[in-house]
Design a protein around this motif. Structure first.
Motif, PDB file in Angstrom:
ATOM      1  N   ILE A  11       0.763  -1.455   0.344  1.00 35.09           N
ATOM      2  CA  ILE A  11      -0.495  -0.403   0.018  1.00 35.09           C
ATOM      3  C   ILE A  11       0.329   1.126  -0.287  1.00 35.09           C
ATOM      4  O   ILE A  11       1.724   1.310   0.342  1.00 35.09           O
ATOM      5  N   ASN A  12       0.463   2.046  -1.257  1.00 40.41           N
ATOM      6  CA  ASN A  12       0.957   3.217  -0.655  1.00 40.41           C
ATOM      7  C   ASN A  12       0.498   4.221   0.072  1.00 40.41           C
ATOM      8  O   ASN A  12      -0.003   4.695  -0.141  1.00 40.41           O
ATOM      9  N   THR A  13       0.972   4.990   1.424  1.00 49.42           N
ATOM     10  CA  THR A  13       0.733   6.078   2.024  1.00 49.42           C
ATOM     11  C   THR A  13       0.969   6.917   2.194  1.00 49.42           C
ATOM     12  O   THR A  13       1.848   7.238   1.691  1.00 49.42           O
ATOM     13  N   ASN A  78      -6.735   9.615   1.835  1.00 45.76           N
ATOM     14  CA  ASN A  78      -5.736   9.254   0.697  1.00 45.76           C
ATOM     15  C   ASN A  78      -5.239   7.594   1.756  1.00 45.76           C
ATOM     16  O   ASN A  78      -4.162   7.594   1.467  1.00 45.76           O
ATOM     17  N   LEU A  79      -6.074   7.303   2.738  1.00 44.73           N
ATOM     18  CA  LEU A  79      -6.009   6.525   3.743  1.00 44.73           C
ATOM     19  C   LEU A  79      -7.129   5.632   4.115  1.00 44.73           C
ATOM     20  O   LEU A  79      -7.544   6.128   4.369  1.00 44.73           O
ATOM     21  N   ILE A  80      -7.049   4.609   3.979  1.00 42.72           N
ATOM     22  CA  ILE A  80      -8.335   3.888   4.581  1.00 42.72           C
ATOM     23  C   ILE A  80      -8.186   2.937   4.928  1.00 42.72           C
ATOM     24  O   ILE A  80      -7.436   2.001   4.811  1.00 42.72           O
ATOM     25  N   LEU A  81      -9.083   2.446   5.924  1.00 44.63           N
ATOM     26  CA  LEU A  81      -8.709   0.983   7.084  1.00 44.63           C
ATOM     27  C   LEU A  81      -9.071   0.094   6.838  1.00 44.63           C
ATOM     28  O   LEU A  81     -10.661   0.190   7.519  1.00 44.63           O
ATOM     29  N   ALA A  82      -9.276  -0.449   6.539  1.00 47.33           N
ATOM     30  CA  ALA A  82     -10.644  -2.063   6.924  1.00 47.33           C
ATOM     31  C   ALA A  82      -9.886  -3.239   7.588  1.00 47.33           C
ATOM     32  O   ALA A  82      -8.951  -3.107   8.053  1.00 47.33           O
ATOM     33  N   ASN A  83     -10.708  -3.463   7.745  1.00 51.17           N
ATOM     34  CA  ASN A  83     -10.031  -5.484   8.375  1.00 51.17           C
ATOM     35  C   ASN A  83     -11.030  -6.916   7.254  1.00 51.17           C
ATOM     36  O   ASN A  83     -11.765  -6.329   7.102  1.00 51.17           O
ATOM     37  N   GLN A  91     -16.738  -4.741  -1.455  1.00 47.06           N
ATOM     38  CA  GLN A  91     -16.803  -3.224  -1.698  1.00 47.06           C
ATOM     39  C   GLN A  91     -15.346  -2.519  -0.800  1.00 47.06           C
ATOM     40  O   GLN A  91     -15.365  -1.884  -1.098  1.00 47.06           O
ATOM     41  N   ILE A  92     -14.895  -3.946   0.024  1.00 49.39           N
ATOM     42  CA  ILE A  92     -13.033  -3.270   0.037  1.00 49.39           C
ATOM     43  C   ILE A  92     -12.434  -3.150  -1.378  1.00 49.39           C
ATOM     44  O   ILE A  92     -11.534  -2.743  -1.448  1.00 49.39           O
ATOM     45  N   GLU A  93     -12.030  -4.115  -1.995  1.00 47.33           N
ATOM     46  CA  GLU A  93     -12.045  -4.112  -3.754  1.00 47.33           C
ATOM     47  C   GLU A  93     -12.573  -3.062  -4.508  1.00 47.33           C
ATOM     48  O   GLU A  93     -11.475  -2.471  -4.782  1.00 47.33           O
ATOM     49  N   GLN A  94     -13.362  -2.810  -4.114  1.00 48.22           N
ATOM     50  CA  GLN A  94     -13.809  -1.467  -4.688  1.00 48.22           C
ATOM     51  C   GLN A  94     -13.596  -0.973  -4.911  1.00 48.22           C
ATOM     52  O   GLN A  94     -13.260   0.710  -5.087  1.00 48.22           O
ATOM     53  N   LYS A  98      -9.463   3.045  -6.226  1.00 50.07           N
ATOM     54  CA  LYS A  98      -9.705   4.403  -6.505  1.00 50.07           C
ATOM     55  C   LYS A  98      -8.874   5.232  -4.960  1.00 50.07           C
ATOM     56  O   LYS A  98      -7.881   6.204  -4.823  1.00 50.07           O
ATOM     57  N   TYR A  99      -8.166   4.438  -4.100  1.00 50.08           N
ATOM     58  CA  TYR A  99      -7.732   4.881  -2.796  1.00 50.08           C
ATOM     59  C   TYR A  99      -7.042   4.128  -1.972  1.00 50.08           C
ATOM     60  O   TYR A  99      -7.373   2.361  -2.342  1.00 50.08           O
ATOM     61  N   PRO A 100      -5.649   3.914  -1.770  1.00 53.04           N
ATOM     62  CA  PRO A 100      -5.185   2.937  -0.905  1.00 53.04           C
ATOM     63  C   PRO A 100      -5.459   2.552   0.659  1.00 53.04           C
ATOM     64  O   PRO A 100      -6.494   2.952   1.519  1.00 53.04           O
ATOM     65  N   VAL A 101      -5.865   1.323   0.579  1.00 51.33           N
ATOM     66  CA  VAL A 101      -7.007   0.463   1.439  1.00 51.33           C
ATOM     67  C   VAL A 101      -5.881  -0.080   2.128  1.00 51.33           C
ATOM     68  O   VAL A 101      -5.291  -0.883   1.589  1.00 51.33           O
ATOM     69  N   TRP A 102      -5.386   0.021   4.034  1.00 49.27           N
ATOM     70  CA  TRP A 102      -4.570  -0.853   4.200  1.00 49.27           C
ATOM     71  C   TRP A 102      -5.760  -2.027   5.261  1.00 49.27           C
ATOM     72  O   TRP A 102      -6.700  -1.176   6.116  1.00 49.27           O
TER      73      TRP A 102
END
Length: 265
Positions: A11-13, A78-83, A91-94, A98-102
């Protein structure tokens, strides 16, 4: 900065001074607060109840499994935190298009501590992160000493997360490891994720304890009689689900809670 998430994705943060964070995980939202963040967090879910004031101050972007994409887009994160478990994969893949998802993936205390370390590094709070990790580690080491001092064998337990259908916690979960720290042996340790059971199966499991969690289903005193009828010999406890399932900075206070349970067994 390039970092690996717990699914092995790079992930590019952004730099810490340019963060626009949306957190989709309640326990990780609480961690961001305890790391000292505020203005860097723009969006949370309706289940992000800690800190209490953030749901009024931040934009609520839906639920953990029902993200409102238009609200996320308005925030330009510019950063989304998910689990992996708490959020829906599609939803996370979608969002990741568009956004960096960690994304975290946590089944053990060690993985929880690694999450805290990585997130604190991403947001530029390594010092505070190290302090939190050290305190959590000390707390759980002390808890192990308490278990040894009590010299009590583990009690078998069935941990309920849902009522209709009846759903228990399996062995490949973070809750399973926390049960061990609290002095219990999970009767469903050989099952994956969250298996459904019927009354007959529960009777055959014959647990010493039935643990009714406060989340995601809000078990309460009124639910105890129906389980006592199924397993009349079991001791039924209402337990704080956040202590067993929140793998962020809530782990700072979990050992004391588990200690009180151990001493009551």
């Amino acid at each position: 900065m390039e970092v690996l998430d717990q699914l092995g994705k790079i992930i590019n943060t952004p730099s810490p001074d340019k963060l626009r964070i949306v957190s989709l995980v309640p326990s990780q939202t609480e961690l961001l607060y305890d790391l000292g963040l505020n203005e860097e967090v723009f969006g949370v879910t309706k289940f992000c109840i800690k800190p209490e004031n953030w749901r009024k101050q931040k934009t609520v972007v839906g639920g953990t499994k029902a993200v409102k994409f238009e609200k996320v887009a308005d925030l330009q994160p510019n950063l989304i935190l998910a689990n992996k478990e708490e959020n829906e994969k599609s939803q996370i893949e979608q969002l990741a298009e568009k956004y960096p998802v960690w994304t975290s993936d946590i089944q053990t205390l060690e993985e929880a501590l690694m999450m805290i370390k990585t997130v604190s590094t991403i947001v530029g709070k390594e010092g505070r992160g190290t302090e939190i990790i050290d305190r959590i580690t000390t707390g759980f080491n002390t808890l192990n000493n308490v278990k040894t001092a009590e010299n009590s064998s583990k009690k078998s337990a069935a941990y309920f997360i849902w009522r209709q259908p009846m759903m228990l916690v399996g062995g490949d979960t973070f809750i399973n490891e926390m049960m061990d720290f609290a002095g219990f042996y999970n009767v469903m340790a050989d099952q994956n994720r969250y298996p459904e059971v019927d009354k007959e199966t529960l009777q055959n499991l014959n647990p010493d304890y039935i643990l009714l969690s406060s989340e995601p289903f809000p078990f309460a005193e009124k639910h105890i009689p129906e389980f006592q009828e199924i397993c009349p010999n079991a001791t039924i406890l209402l337990v704080d689900g956040e202590m067993f399932s929140w793998y962020g900075s809530r782990l700072l206070v979990a050992p004391a809670y588990f200690k009180s349970i151990i001493k009551s067994l």
